[in-house]
Design an enzyme around this catalytic site. Structure first.
Site, PDB file in Angstrom:
ATOM      1  N   ASP A  64      31.079  55.513  24.534  1.00 20.81           N
ATOM      2  CA  ASP A  64      31.482  55.221  25.907  1.00 20.81           C
ATOM      3  C   ASP A  64      30.411  54.406  26.616  1.00 20.81           C
ATOM      4  O   ASP A  64      29.580  53.761  25.969  1.00 20.81           O
ATOM      5  CB  ASP A  64      31.760  56.542  26.638  1.00 20.81           C
ATOM      6  N   HIS A 279      31.923  57.116  33.591  1.00 26.40           N
ATOM      7  CA  HIS A 279      33.069  57.265  32.695  1.00 26.40           C
ATOM      8  C   HIS A 279      32.755  58.165  31.513  1.00 26.40           C
ATOM      9  O   HIS A 279      33.505  59.108  31.211  1.00 26.40           O
ATOM     10  CB  HIS A 279      33.500  55.878  32.212  1.00 26.40           C
ATOM     11  N   SER A 449      41.966  57.459  29.282  1.00 24.40           N
ATOM     12  CA  SER A 449      40.560  57.799  29.018  1.00 24.40           C
ATOM     13  C   SER A 449      40.296  59.274  29.224  1.00 24.40           C
ATOM     14  O   SER A 449      39.355  59.831  28.663  1.00 24.40           O
ATOM     15  CB  SER A 449      39.638  56.995  29.942  1.00 24.40           C
TER      16      SER A 449
END
Length: 525
Positions: A64, A279, A449
């Site tokens: 990521d 994220h 995601s």
């Protein structure tokens, strides 16, 4: 939130957001029957199936944009490479990566790390601009004709996307300008719906702002809206124009590698957090946020170790970095890989295929997000893919779409990609609360995601309590144990809303379920 939706009052009013009154904490882990929320029955599984049972730790790699290894709900589950001596500048374990104590950053170099990147489309056009300089359709050779036509198509698409991005940036900048004026007139930093109702608009712009915001404040408070939609939307639009779609922008010199050499393995640095770990930290929390404490949230899996592998910038990841991240994770013992990233173009799919085959050979289960463009990925590209260039399929790979909390026509998340033959399962991915960097924060995020780490967490949970099962067997269990959905759901086809059978959205035709999966794992043969 899509910027165009933000700027359209009609669409703003119709956004499928879950109101706070309907929102249930930890909803992705709840049970449809007992909690009337279409989670994956994780809590039910812990209570009825796993109580008193022993488990073994499972290493899960989060490929990521970075992971906050000091977050209160993550620090206990972050991987430590015991073969490496922290900070001594020596590759103690001789794996080619110096001081990789908690993972590796393939976007870093001696002077820092890449935050913003171009899209793959931008890089392809930049490459072929040089290749076909001075060449026209009438002068291109027969040998190069197909490549030239692809270049022209890509260049046209880039110009189209850049024009749209510039329009979006102008729109959201104007929206923010008038919104700030209205808030200043109201005189409150975090005005309520009543404050906006009482506000007397004197211009058409103010009337539009008032109507738009009143449609939003039923769902969230103003500050949350402003921070997560306006500020974030402006950042996204600015990033697209200045970086993602800017053919003259190239930050790769920070890394110091040869970005065109896909075989190069040993580059980067050991900063697994990087400049923007929101994220990756959010993804990590969904998988394995500490279930033993009484703070924050509960991850799906209760005995995981998270290894952070940074390969995803704010822009498109490079195939070279994806391949190296997969290999690094597999070599360090990861049994589940979460890949919440994707793109429409691929520079060197072959090198990624080789890495995927390598991970499969090491008994790794790869979990990939289907993407957030409401596309049918049976026909639209979303790389990386389970299908190799030779047409065969990776045997231990799961592609995941996103679902919402209600078992009705809104079950498919409006943004989620789908594909009857290419998306394997769906999992919760709407307004998922999880960990984000700095000051031990938690926020809600939407996306495939978020759905992918729900499945990665489930895979780790199964492998933790049933360690003899192979990656292929775990995939089989997850696919066979879904809760089948036997009704239609709404989705957008162009400008029209259509109703389609949920069974047409993915191979399994259902939502993953931890309770069913663990029951099946106990008797799996």
């Amino acid at each position: 939130m899509n910027i165009k939706k933000l700027l359209s009052l009609a669409l703003l009013a119709a956004l499928p957001l879950l109101s706070s009154a309907q929102q249930k904490a930890n909803w992705q882990n709840l049970d449809l029957k007992t909690d009337t929320t279409f989670g994956i029955s994780t809590e039910k599984a812990y209570k009825e199936l796993l109580k008193g049972k022993k488990s073994t730790p499972v290493l899960v790699a989060v490929l990521d944009g970075g992971v906050d290894l000091n977050h209160e709900d993550l620090k206990r589950v972050i991987w430590t490479n015991k073969k490496e001596v922290a900070g001594n500048g020596v590759d103690d374990d001789k794996n080619g990566y110096v001081d990789d104590v908690h993972g590796w950053n393939f976007l870093g170099g001696k002077t820092g790390s890449v935050e913003f990147e171009t899209l793959e489309l931008t890089r392809l056009v930049r490459r072929d601009n040089a290749r076909f300089a001075g060449i026209t359709a009438s002068t291109v050779t027969v040998k190069d004709k197909a490549a030239y036509e692809a270049f022209v198509n890509n260049r046209t698409e880039l110009e189209k996307q850049l024009a749209t991005a510039k329009s979006d940036l102008q729109g959201i900048t104007g929206f923010k300008y008038y919104l700030d004026l209205v808030v200043k007139k109201i005189g409150k930093e975090n005005p309520t719906a009543k404050d906006f109702e009482a506000f007397k608009a004197t211009t058409k712009q103010e009337e539009g702002i008032k109507a738009a915001v009143l449609g939003i404040l039923n769902e969230m408070d103003f500050k949350t809206f402003y921070d997560t939609q306006i500020e974030a939307g402006l950042k996204q639009a600015t990033g697209q124009v200045n970086y993602n779609l800017n053919i003259d922008y190239d930050p790769r010199s920070i890394v110091g590698d040869n970005p065109n050499d896909s075989k190069e393995r040993f580059y980067g640095n050991n900063d697994i957090k990087g400049p923007d770990a929101l994220h990756g930290s959010h993804v990590s929390g969904i998988i394995g946020a500490d279930r033993t404490n009484t703070i924050g949230i509960k991850g799906v899996a209760d005995n995981v170790i998270i290894i952070g592998v940074r390969n995803t910038p704010n822009g498109d990841e490079r195939d070279k970095d994806v391949a190296n991240a997969i290999r690094y994770a597999a070599d360090n013992g990861a049994k589940v890989l979460n890949m919440s990233f994707g793109k429409s173009y691929s520079w060197d799919k072959a090198v990624v295929d080789e890495a995927v085959k390598y991970a499969v050979s090491k008994d790794v289960l790869l979990v990939h997000a289907a993407g957030n463009d409401n596309n049918d990925v049976d026909v639209e590209n979303n790389f990386p893919t389970a299908k190799y260039l030779d047409g065969s399929i990776a045997s231990s790979w799961l592609t995941v779409g996103a679902s919402g909390p209600k078992d009705d026509e809104t079950l498919k998340a409006a943004f989620s990609n789908y594909g009857k033959t290419t998306v394997d399962v769906f999992a919760p991915g709407v307004r998922i609360l999880s960990t984000v960097p700095d000051n031990n924060k938690y926020i809600e995020e939407d996306g495939t995601s978020m759905a992918a780490p729900v499945v990665a967490g489930l895979a780790a949970l199964i492998r933790s309590y049933y360690p003899k099962l192979t990656a292929i067997q775990v995939k089989d269990i997850i696919m066979k144990s879904v809760v089948k959905v036997n009704h239609n759901v709404s989705t957008m086809k162009g400008a029209d809303t259509v109703s389609i059978p949920f069974a047409d959205l993915c191979v399994s035709g259902g939502i993953v379920n931890a309770y069913n999966a663990l029951k099946l794992a106990a008797s799996y043969k």
